[in-house]
Design an enzyme around this catalytic site. Structure first.
Site, PDB file in Angstrom:
ATOM      1  CG  HIS A 127      -1.838  -1.062   1.529  1.00  0.00           C
ATOM      2  ND1 HIS A 127      -2.849  -1.517   0.397  1.00  0.00           N
ATOM      3  CD2 HIS A 127      -1.654  -2.263   2.374  1.00  0.00           C
ATOM      4  CE1 HIS A 127      -3.361  -2.553   0.809  1.00  0.00           C
ATOM      5  NE2 HIS A 127      -2.893  -3.215   1.846  1.00  0.00           N
ATOM      6  CG  ASN A 412      17.456  16.024  10.667  1.00  0.00           C
ATOM      7  OD1 ASN A 412      18.209  15.299  10.765  1.00  0.00           O
ATOM      8  ND2 ASN A 412      17.766  17.195  10.052  1.00  0.00           N
ATOM      9  CE  LYS A 436      13.742  14.885  32.437  1.00  0.00           C
ATOM     10  NZ  LYS A 436      12.560  14.157  32.298  1.00  0.00           N
ATOM     11  CB  SER A 447      17.662  24.152  16.823  1.00  0.00           C
ATOM     12  OG  SER A 447      16.835  23.552  15.468  1.00  0.00           O
ATOM     13  CG  HIS A 451      16.412  25.977  11.287  1.00  0.00           C
ATOM     14  ND1 HIS A 451      16.942  25.197  12.411  1.00  0.00           N
ATOM     15  CD2 HIS A 451      15.961  25.150  10.381  1.00  0.00           C
ATOM     16  CE1 HIS A 451      16.787  23.971  12.327  1.00  0.00           C
ATOM     17  NE2 HIS A 451      16.053  23.780  11.010  1.00  0.00           N
TER      18      HIS A 451
END
Length: 542
Positions: A127, A412, A436, A447, A451
């Site tokens: 499929h 990613n 955390k 990040s 970008h």
């Protein structure tokens, strides 16, 4: 004889009496019943009917309960078997981290031989192979649409090759810059080896000065490596695709160098030679070179390898990669550039802006999917096959995500592993133990910045849409969707990705062509940080 005759007489007498009783009973049956007898007979039949009906209902209920129990047990058994089969079949995609050893120590990346998920799914599920064929057919129809439009408007077939040719017109300069970057990278290995060898010969008092001096030089190198490539791009006026290649390679090398140094320094510092046969903690040059080209940015001295190179596999994936690049350039040439090339030359119109945006949603989504498939599947798999790199876990099933936290972890995996090991893990274990939130904020900030760094220098503009959407909205959605468990979470994710892709292409295209078509309002830094498409709008309002 007399006894016999007497016995026969008794038998005959008994038989006659039985015959009389039978005849009497028959006569009684043939006689009509009186009213009382009829009522008694009717009541007995009604009671028997009620009892039979009750027995029927009880039997049906008991059978129904037994059937429900049997079906429930069968369904549970099938689910258990299906779950076990799924976990055993796809366990290799999810168990990519070693278990936590201590409470303050997070899991480590574990490499193993495995295919990419799309590769296995296409081989196992017909499929999905049909869906792949549908996507290829749709892209082919889009290319035909582009060809028809080109011939109708220009009288020639362009098929995105004009944009492709102009975008890669200075590709030879890209190769030159890449070779220079690799030479400086090899210089890092040489300097790292000198530092490690000399350090083993120094006294404890001199080691601290030696270490700090080389750490300072390493920081200077990283900063220079981040500054020089963008300067070369600006001075040579490279087109956006060529600029994007250099910047992505620049960041890839920076991340690899950081991973190499961060992974090898602790073993070098803790090394104490006891015998001449002790293995040196300094990695060999072949390990370093292999790591620089391997499709991972997490350093290990050795990686799992495949037995041979499948050249047909390599050829097909490189072919798919170039086809996805061609499809992306066709989307820009057919839909994006004609829609925005005159922005700033005509008065601003809200209705036209909305139409432009919705006309960009479809090509923006196709560019988004092609970017994922071309880079993280075709290119990475082809390079991995050439190097016999065994672990092809470059992504997971991000398309099934119902929360943004899972989407960011699976979209990613290559970059996520680096951010997890060298940013989040170091902050959680060494800088701010067991916090955390600070680790997550640091990961998103780094990040988002890089970008925006790639987009800004590739297009020669500063319009922090990616910074706001990824670092702002994307960060907030991680917490807003973390408790979502229904299918609507996946629908929302796809809706936001599709509309967000269209918005990014729309706003960056507006700013790119506004800086071409609109006049400058400032001759200082304000011209860089204030979006030009907003100033075009202000001029129209005047």
């Amino acid at each position: 004889m007399e006894c016999k005759e007497l016995n026969d007489g008794l038998h005959q007498r008994i038989k006659q009496e039985k015959m009389i009783e039978v005849n009497k009973v028959n006569e009684d049956k043939n006689q009509p019943l009186n009213n009382n007898e009829k009522i008694k007979t009717t009541m007995s039949i009604k009671q028997i009917h009620e009892q039979m009906q009750k027995l029927r209902e009880d039997t049906i209920n008991q059978v129904d309960e037994h059937l429900q129990d049997m079906v429930s047990k069968m369904v549970e058994g099938i689910q258990y078997i299906d779950k076990n089969n799924y976990e055993s079949r796809y366990e290799k995609y999810y168990n990519d981290k070693k278990k936590v050893v201590e409470g303050d120590v997070l899991a480590e990346k574990e490499f193993q031989v495995r295919n990419s998920m799309i590769t296995d799914l296409c081989n196992e599920v017909n499929h999905l192979r049909a869906l792949y064929n549908i996507c290829v057919t749709v892209l082919f129809i889009l290319i035909v649409n582009t060809a028809v439009n080109d011939y109708a408007t220009t009288g020639s077939l362009q098929l995105g090759f004009i944009t492709l040719k102009s975008g890669f017109s200075k590709f030879s300069f890209v190769i030159t810059v890449w070779l220079l970057m690799m030479m400086f990278t090899i210089g890092v290995y040489i300097a790292h080896t000198i530092w490690a060898q000399k350090r083993m010969e120094l006294s404890p008092k001199s080691i601290k000065i030696w270490d700090n001096s080389w750490l300072f030089l390493f920081v200077i190198y990283q900063i220079a490596f981040l500054i020089i490539p963008p300067k070369l791009i600006m001075n040579n006026d490279l087109p956006p695709p060529c600029s994007c290649i250099i910047l992505m390679e620049q960041l890839r090398i920076v991340m690899k160098i950081h991973a190499f140094v961060r992974s090898t320094v602790p073993s070098i510092i803790s090394y104490k030679s006891h015998t001449e046969n002790d293995k040196s903690p300094i990695p060999g040059f072949s390990n370093f070179i292999y790591f620089m080209f391997a499709p991972t940015i997490v350093y290990r001295d050795n990686y799992p390898r495949t037995k041979e190179i499948r050249w047909g596999f390599v050829t097909w994936h490189f072919f798919e990669f170039f086809m996805t690049v061609h499809c992306m350039t066709s989307m820009f040439e057919r839909w994006v550039i004609p829609t925005y090339k005159n922005y700033g030359l005509e008065p601003f119109n809200l209705q036209k802006f909305i139409l432009r945006y919705f006309n960009t949603v479809l090509p923006g989504s196709i560019i988004f999917i092609c970017g994922f498939y071309g880079l993280l599947h075709t290119w990475m798999n082809a390079c991995a096959e050439l190097l016999r790199f065994g672990d092809r876990l470059f992504y997971k099933d991000w398309w099934n995500s119902i929360t943004y936290a899972r989407y960011y972890r699976t979209w990613n995996v290559v970059v996520h592993d680096w951010l997890y090991i060298y940013i989040y893990k170091d902050i959680y274990e060494k800088i701010v133990p067991r916090n955390k939130l600070i680790g997550i904020c640091s990961v998103f900030f780094i990040s988002a910045i890089f970008h925006e760094y790639i987009i800004g220098f590739s297009l020669r503009l500063f319009c922090p849409i990616m910074l706001l959407t990824f670092g702002g909205m994307g960060f907030a959605l991680v917490f807003l969707t973390r408790h979502v468990t229904s299918v609507f979470g996946n629908i929302f994710m796809w809706f936001s990705l599709i509309t967000g892709s269209g918005l990014l292409v729309c706003l960056y295209s507006m700013e790119y062509f506004a800086r071409i078509n609109c006049q400058k309002h400032y001759d200082n830094i304000y011209d860089l940080i204030i979006p030009r498409f907003v100033l075009c709008y202000v001029d129209d309002m005047r």
